[in-house]
Design a protein around this motif. Structure first.
Motif: not given
Length: 485
Positions: A239-251, A261-266
């Protein structure tokens, strides 16, 4: 025209790899050097012993140069990628003051503590290696994930002094930051003499290993996901933008400036679980494989392919490495009966991996408002046709694999191609250097079955975690040490 070549160096969690690519992204030759076993001298400590990250790169690079059939003068540059979330404590001369702290080391969850007066610099694995290869104390911004005073929104250190100081690393102890695709330095005489890589070649920054792998996998938009089947299994979209407070992934930083790169739990110790099972069964697997003229991995895949989807009711929970905040969690198989053998166990592991990543990536996609239309598999585990088909069936979307499975090495080569002017930008380099190899379509009947089993598998930890926590409390004294009384 004379062919030109690029060296991709990929320092991973289990091995260091050196690959020479041509400028079309084709592998010319490659070499791998396994890392030494992790040094774990005490609870919560996980270190790469001695100078293993550097010496393994030297070993892999020297072997790939011995195998290179071309003229070293036609190599245009070196791309450097290394594992993320490591901490390297470096002397003023650029050598290690202490072993590199692994991403599994609990000290990485805390601010830096300056207890060794030999330490002049605190950096990442990529910064340390760039210093050894070139003598320059530069590092890629895109590997500063974790305990660093880094503002992921701005791609720079925090400008708020109080926030910066909370990480307890003085600015003068940090390396100079550069972007992915920037030249960090030039191969020095020492590294050249050890490896045969020509002195003076530019060494190019990339990002953390997962982001570089995403670049080398051709990931570009949110409609295509990536699952990296390595020691740590990760699921990603771009993606193109920083996601400040995601619940199920991190930027995470991408391996392109100002992309994410948005990355979910691994899954911690993900594909390691396959090695664990193979080694646990040991002689039985080795003898059966030898009798068939196959490797142990080939034999396991062939045997498990004959097991029906769902492994005759055997399910696997992939908690072989518990998170620090839930030390009671354990891996498990549930549902054994007299039908089950090691082929069922192996297939159940692969299905458990796919179920876990399906749930995690679905949560990320829902939060970001995405519909995944295809999935790319990369990493060592992607070589299994069985794993690829299981992922297609569990995700119920087409799964593709690229010609180059060492996607992090190719991502490093793409950064180098841009830095050295082979291509005008990342999009052009990706278009010329990433090639799809094969595609697996979902099987409708298996997709329906796996949809139901995936939901059941997700319920297991809620039922078993209270039991495991009670066992952990019984075996652990009030100081956190295992009781042997």
């Amino acid at each position: 025209m004379t062919s030109k070549y690029i060296i991709g160096l990929d320092g991973g969690s289990q091995s260091s790899k050196a690959t020479i690519f041509d400028t079309d992204g084709n592998v010319v030759c490659e070499a791998t050097q396994p890392l030494a076993p992790m040094h774990t001298p005490g609870a919560g400590i996980a270190e790469h012993p001695d100078d293993d990250l550097y010496t393994s790169v030297v070993a892999a690079a020297s072997r790939v140069m011995e195998a290179f059939p071309g003229n070293p003068a036609d190599i245009v540059g070196v791309g450097l990628c290394s594992i993320r979330c490591c901490r390297a404590l470096v002397r003023s001369d650029g050598t290690l003051a202490e072993p590199v702290q692994s991403w599994m080391d609990e000290r990485l969850s805390r601010p830096y503590e300056h207890t060794n007066q030999e330490v002049a610099y605190v950096t990442t694995a990529s910064g340390y290696l760039m210093g050894r290869l070139t003598g320059e104390l530069t590092d890629t911004i895109a590997n500063y994930i974790g305990p660093w005073p880094m503002d992921v929104r701005t791609w720079d250190w925090f400008d708020d002094q109080e926030t910066f100081d909370s990480f307890n690393v003085p600015r003068e102890m940090l390396y100079r930051l550069q972007m992915p695709g920037d030249i960090g330095g030039y191969v020095n005489a020492a590294f050249s003499s050890q490896t045969g890589i020509p002195e003076g070649l530019p060494v190019v920054h990339t990002a953390n290993d997962k982001a570089t792998e995403a670049l080398g996998s051709g990931l570009r938009d949110g409609a295509t996901g990536l699952v990296s089947l390595g020691t740590y299994i990760a699921g990603m979209v771009m993606g193109k933008e920083f996601a400040p407070d995601p619940q199920s992934y991190f930027s995470n930083f991408a391996s392109e400036p100002y992309r994410y790169l948005y990355e979910c739990a691994g899954i911690r110790r993900g594909m390691w679980t396959v090695s664990w099972l193979r080694d646990l069964l040991g002689t039985e697997i080795a003898l059966a494989a030898a009798a068939a003229g196959l490797s142990s991995e080939e034999h396991l895949n062939l045997a498990a392919s004959a097991v029906p989807a769902g492994s005759d009711g055997l399910l696997c929970v992939l908690d072989w490495l518990a998170p620090p905040n839930k030390p009671f969690k354990k891996g498990m198989f549930i549902g054994f009966d007299e039908r089950h053998g090691y082929a069922h166990m192996y297939r159940a592991v692969l299905e458990g991996i796919a179920f876990t990543m399906k749930r995690n990536m679905d949560a990320m996609a829902a939060e970001r408002g995405l519909d995944l239309e295809a999935l790319v598999l990369s990493g060592g585990g992607s070589n299994s046709d069985l794993a690829a088909q299981i992922f297609a069936d569990v995700f119920n979307v087409p799964v593709v694999r690229n010609s180059v499975r060492n996607a992090a090495g190719l991502g490093a080569a793409i950064c180098t191609a841009v830095a050295c002017g082979i291509y005008a930008g990342f999009d052009e380099a990706r278009e010329h250097m990433v090639h799809r190899h094969d595609r697996f379509e979902p099987t409708p009947g298996n997709a329906r079955l796996y949809g139901e089993l995936c939901a059941v598998a997700g319920e297991i930890p809620r039922q078993t975690d209270p039991i495991l926590e009670r066992i952990h409390q019984i075996l652990t004294d009030d100081k956190g040490a295992i009781s042997h009384a």
